[in-house]
Motif scaffolding. Sequence first.
Motif, short mmCIF file in Angstrom:
data_model
loop_
_atom_site.label_atom_id
_atom_site.label_comp_id
_atom_site.label_asym_id
_atom_site.label_seq_id
_atom_site.Cartn_x
_atom_site.Cartn_y
_atom_site.Cartn_z
N ILE A 23 0.83 -1.20 0.00
CA ILE A 23 0.00 0.00 0.00
C ILE A 23 0.87 1.26 0.00
O ILE A 23 0.61 2.21 -0.74
CB ILE A 23 -0.94 0.01 1.23
N MET A 24 1.94 1.25 0.79
CA MET A 24 2.79 2.43 0.95
C MET A 24 3.92 2.49 -0.07
O MET A 24 4.69 3.44 -0.09
CB MET A 24 3.38 2.47 2.36
N VAL A 37 8.28 -7.61 11.28
CA VAL A 37 8.51 -6.61 12.33
C VAL A 37 7.55 -5.43 12.18
O VAL A 37 6.94 -4.99 13.16
CB VAL A 37 9.98 -6.14 12.33
N VAL A 38 7.40 -4.94 10.96
CA VAL A 38 6.50 -3.80 10.71
C VAL A 38 5.06 -4.18 11.08
O VAL A 38 4.35 -3.40 11.69
CB VAL A 38 6.60 -3.33 9.24
N GLY A 39 4.65 -5.39 10.72
CA GLY A 39 3.29 -5.83 11.05
C GLY A 39 3.06 -5.96 12.54
O GLY A 39 2.01 -5.56 13.06
N ILE A 40 4.02 -6.54 13.25
CA ILE A 40 3.86 -6.71 14.69
C ILE A 40 3.90 -5.36 15.41
O ILE A 40 3.05 -5.08 16.26
CB ILE A 40 4.93 -7.67 15.25
N LEU A 77 4.65 2.92 8.60
CA LEU A 77 5.43 3.17 7.38
C LEU A 77 5.30 4.61 6.93
O LEU A 77 6.26 5.20 6.44
CB LEU A 77 5.00 2.22 6.27
N PHE A 78 4.13 5.20 7.10
CA PHE A 78 3.94 6.61 6.77
C PHE A 78 4.83 7.49 7.65
O PHE A 78 5.51 8.40 7.15
CB PHE A 78 2.46 7.00 6.95
N LEU A 79 4.84 7.22 8.96
CA LEU A 79 5.66 8.01 9.87
C LEU A 79 7.14 7.82 9.60
O LEU A 79 7.91 8.79 9.66
CB LEU A 79 5.33 7.63 11.32
N VAL A 80 7.56 6.60 9.30
CA VAL A 80 8.96 6.35 8.95
C VAL A 80 9.32 7.11 7.67
O VAL A 80 10.39 7.71 7.58
CB VAL A 80 9.24 4.84 8.80
N GLY A 81 8.41 7.12 6.71
CA GLY A 81 8.64 7.87 5.48
C GLY A 81 8.78 9.36 5.73
O GLY A 81 9.63 10.02 5.14
N LEU A 82 7.98 9.89 6.63
CA LEU A 82 8.09 11.31 6.99
C LEU A 82 9.43 11.59 7.67
O LEU A 82 10.08 12.60 7.38
CB LEU A 82 6.96 11.72 7.93
N ALA A 83 9.81 10.70 8.58
CA ALA A 83 11.04 10.91 9.34
C ALA A 83 12.28 10.80 8.47
O ALA A 83 13.27 11.50 8.68
CB ALA A 83 11.12 9.91 10.49
N THR A 84 12.25 9.92 7.47
CA THR A 84 13.41 9.72 6.62
C THR A 84 13.37 10.57 5.36
O THR A 84 14.35 10.60 4.61
CB THR A 84 13.56 8.24 6.20
N GLY A 85 12.25 11.23 5.11
CA GLY A 85 12.13 12.08 3.92
C GLY A 85 11.84 11.31 2.66
O GLY A 85 11.91 11.86 1.57
#
Length: 90
Positions: A23-24, A37-40, A77-85
């Motif tokens: 999705i992301m 890990v992401v799912g858990i 995943l959205f938040l990780v994407g924001l944090a990493t740009g």
Amino acid sequence: MLGLGIIGWIVVGGLAGWIASKIMGTDAQQGVLLNIVVGIVGGLLGGFLLRLFGVDVAGGGLVFSFLTCLAGAVILLFLVGLATGRRSAH
């Protein structure tokens, strides 16, 4: 979800992490282990957020647990994407 045990967490978490990565648009960067890990972690995040809104997450069943993991994984995943740009492929 606790009734499923560790194998249940791995299977549900892996599926939720994999679908969330699709999705992301991050599936190319993630392997099986990272999907699990992401799912858990997404399940923990989703459960925490639902409890904040007063939703009783205990005894919700397999489908509810999966959807909680999926929603939490997408948010993670959205938040990780924001944090990493990074931006998704979509």
